[in-house]
Design an enzyme around this catalytic site. Structure first.
Site, mmCIF file in Angstrom:
data_model
loop_
_atom_site.group_PDB
_atom_site.id
_atom_site.type_symbol
_atom_site.label_atom_id
_atom_site.label_comp_id
_atom_site.label_asym_id
_atom_site.label_seq_id
_atom_site.Cartn_x
_atom_site.Cartn_y
_atom_site.Cartn_z
ATOM 1 N N ASP A 62 79.382 39.918 121.222
ATOM 2 C CA ASP A 62 79.481 41.182 121.951
ATOM 3 C C ASP A 62 80.965 41.531 122.079
ATOM 4 O O ASP A 62 81.837 40.843 121.547
ATOM 5 C CB ASP A 62 78.784 41.096 123.304
ATOM 6 C CG ASP A 62 79.416 40.076 124.240
ATOM 7 O OD1 ASP A 62 80.505 39.560 123.908
ATOM 8 O OD2 ASP A 62 78.835 39.778 125.289
ATOM 9 N N ARG B 187 82.888 42.276 125.102
ATOM 10 C CA ARG B 187 83.733 42.017 126.273
ATOM 11 C C ARG B 187 83.581 40.636 126.913
ATOM 12 O O ARG B 187 84.238 40.359 127.909
ATOM 13 C CB ARG B 187 83.475 43.109 127.328
ATOM 14 C CG ARG B 187 83.981 44.467 126.873
ATOM 15 C CD ARG B 187 83.641 45.574 127.854
ATOM 16 N NE ARG B 187 84.295 46.821 127.469
ATOM 17 C CZ ARG B 187 83.854 47.624 126.520
ATOM 18 N NH1 ARG B 187 82.754 47.319 125.856
ATOM 19 N NH2 ARG B 187 84.505 48.734 126.206
ATOM 20 N N SER C 84 76.325 46.313 129.175
ATOM 21 C CA SER C 84 77.054 46.242 130.436
ATOM 22 C C SER C 84 77.015 47.564 131.187
ATOM 23 O O SER C 84 77.431 47.630 132.354
ATOM 24 C CB SER C 84 78.518 45.868 130.166
ATOM 25 O OG SER C 84 79.142 46.866 129.365
ATOM 26 N N HIS D 101 77.007 55.458 118.963
ATOM 27 C CA HIS D 101 78.385 55.202 118.536
ATOM 28 C C HIS D 101 78.490 55.101 117.023
ATOM 29 O O HIS D 101 79.461 54.537 116.509
ATOM 30 C CB HIS D 101 78.914 53.939 119.208
ATOM 31 C CG HIS D 101 78.964 54.044 120.696
ATOM 32 N ND1 HIS D 101 79.052 52.940 121.530
ATOM 33 C CD2 HIS D 101 78.941 55.126 121.525
ATOM 34 C CE1 HIS D 101 79.071 53.349 122.794
ATOM 35 N NE2 HIS D 101 79.001 54.660 122.811
ATOM 36 N N GLY E 51 70.586 44.224 127.041
ATOM 37 C CA GLY E 51 71.821 43.705 126.456
ATOM 38 C C GLY E 51 73.015 44.624 126.522
ATOM 39 O O GLY E 51 73.772 44.712 125.553
ATOM 40 N N GLU F 276 72.838 39.719 133.416
ATOM 41 C CA GLU F 276 73.258 39.961 134.790
ATOM 42 C C GLU F 276 72.962 41.399 135.176
ATOM 43 O O GLU F 276 72.778 42.253 134.303
ATOM 44 C CB GLU F 276 74.751 39.665 134.929
ATOM 45 C CG GLU F 276 75.625 40.500 134.006
ATOM 46 C CD GLU F 276 77.086 40.075 134.041
ATOM 47 O OE1 GLU F 276 77.375 39.034 134.663
ATOM 48 O OE2 GLU F 276 77.913 40.796 133.463
#
Length: 395
Positions: free
Chosen positions: A52, A54, A217, A144, A215, A242
């Site tokens: 990923d 970050r 953020s 993107h 998946g 998370e």
């Protein structure tokens, strides 16, 4: 249990019976759930081996120091690309489609499509694994961009797919044949606008019956803002390592925290679709080019060795046959020339030369032919010698 439930709003859900996987499965199979939307990020591709962006130490940006960038994000900045396209092409060589197999999470999206429930899959990913998993192209919106197409950054003319692949595999910078500008995949760089079809599709989220976020953020806008568009009656499900964004604030939000692939399996088992999921994922097994090439190479190498052995055997047989024929020729020649050899000992003007091991052919002195000996009137002895010479020539 291979996951945990996240914290939710204290209010009782209105659409789901409870905020858990059994209630979610029951809702998906109900008549109320007809339009399923996905928002996915790099987290569903990490189990395929693609980092990923970050994550500390393991993320893509954390491992770009070797490219000598002014800052990690520069690899995706259009201004920097114009000055120095080498770092991006180096990265593109490592991430180019065909080197990675779609994950169970990608196959889950295809499964939702096969069940007739998928409206749109919004993806931040540029790896094209949704396509390779078999998700219908008209159901995918690559917010993107991706490696699927490419064009010149100056005149904007498209560039050939096969040629682009050749350049990236060779780490060679592709240039436009029309204006000599640099060519890059249609990945949205910092400093470029988002695809028009992405912007034009956003209103369709108002018809969402279920939004599954996996998946991501939810830190990159405007993509992250898509989660705020569906109506309050639409359950939002987060499948992620998370909590992110404001998921959990609505009564029908469901947080499933853990590995995406494991949670997807749990959900499909509850739906009774686990065998279907495994079947679709098995379909992707042959999609990895780098896995099949070595096997093809081994097969070709084995075939080459077999052909070489057969060729060697054929040569050995031919040599043995030639040796046998040569031996027979020597015997025949000795019989023909036996009488002449005796005369040669008495006549010092006669010379000999070796033309093959064990084969001695007599050469006549350079004298004028006797009037009685013409090409049309050769002696029997000379005719025999001529026949022997012709056989040797054939050998």
């Amino acid at each position: 249990m291979s996951f945990r439930y996240g914290k939710h709003d204290s209010r009782k859900p209105k659409v789901l019976k409870r905020r858990d996987i059994p209630s979610l499965a029951k809702y998906i199979k109900s008549e109320r759930c007809k339009n399923v939307f996905f928002m996915i990020g790099a987290g569903i591709s990490t189990s395929a081996g693609i980092p990923d962006f970050r994550s500390p130490k393991t993320g893509l940006y954390a491992n770009l120091a070797r490219l000598n960038l002014p800052h990690p994000e520069a690899v995706f900045e259009i201004g920097f690309f114009r000055r120095n396209p080498v770092p991006f092409y180096t990265l593109a060589h490592e991430l180019y489609p065909g080197k990675f197999r779609p994950t169970l999470s990608h196959s889950f999206i295809r499964l939702i499509a096969e069940k007739g429930l998928l409206h749109t899959c919004y993806t931040q990913n540029i790896d094209t694994l949704e396509r390779r998993a078999g998700v219908p192209e008209d159901k995918i919106i690559e917010a993107h961009g991706s490696f699927a197409t490419q064009r010149c950054i100056d005149c904007r003319k498209p560039f050939d797919d096969a040629l682009m692949k050749e350049h990236i595999m060779a780490k060679k910078i592709a240039k436009c044949p029309h204006c000599s500008g640099y060519v890059k995949p249609d990945i949205v760089f910092f400093g470029e606008g988002l695809p028009p079809h992405f912007i034009n599709s956003l209103n369709s989220l108002l018809d969402a019956d279920l939004l599954i976020i996996m998946g991501t953020s939810l830190t990159v806008h405007p993509f992250a803002s898509l989660a705020e568009i569906p109506p309050q009656s639409c359950p939002r499900v987060l499948i992620n390592m998370e909590p992110v964004g404001d998921i959990g604030d609505n009564p029908d939000d469901l947080l499933l925290l853990g590995q995406c692939d494991q949670i997807v399996e749990e959900l499909c088992k509850e739906l009774g679709w686990h065998d279907d999921l495994q079947r679709l994922w098995a379909d992707t097994e042959g999609s990895v080019i780098s896995d099949t090439q070595p096997e093809e190479g081994k097969e070709k190498e084995g075939a080459a060795k077999k052909d070489s052995a057969e060729d060697k055997g054929n040569v050995d047989d031919a040599l043995a046959e030639a040796e046998a024929r040569l031996a027979a020729l020597v015997v025949a020649e000795k019989e023909v020339l036996g009488e002449k050899d005796t005369k040669a000992e008495e006549n010092p003007t006669t010379s000999t030369s070796t033309v093959a091991p064990g084969v001695v052919v007599e050469e006549k002195p350079a004298t004028t032919s006797s009037p009685s000996t013409t090409p049309s009137q050769a002696t029997p002895e000379e005719a025999s010698k001529k026949e022997v010479a012709e056989k040797e020539q054939k050998l």
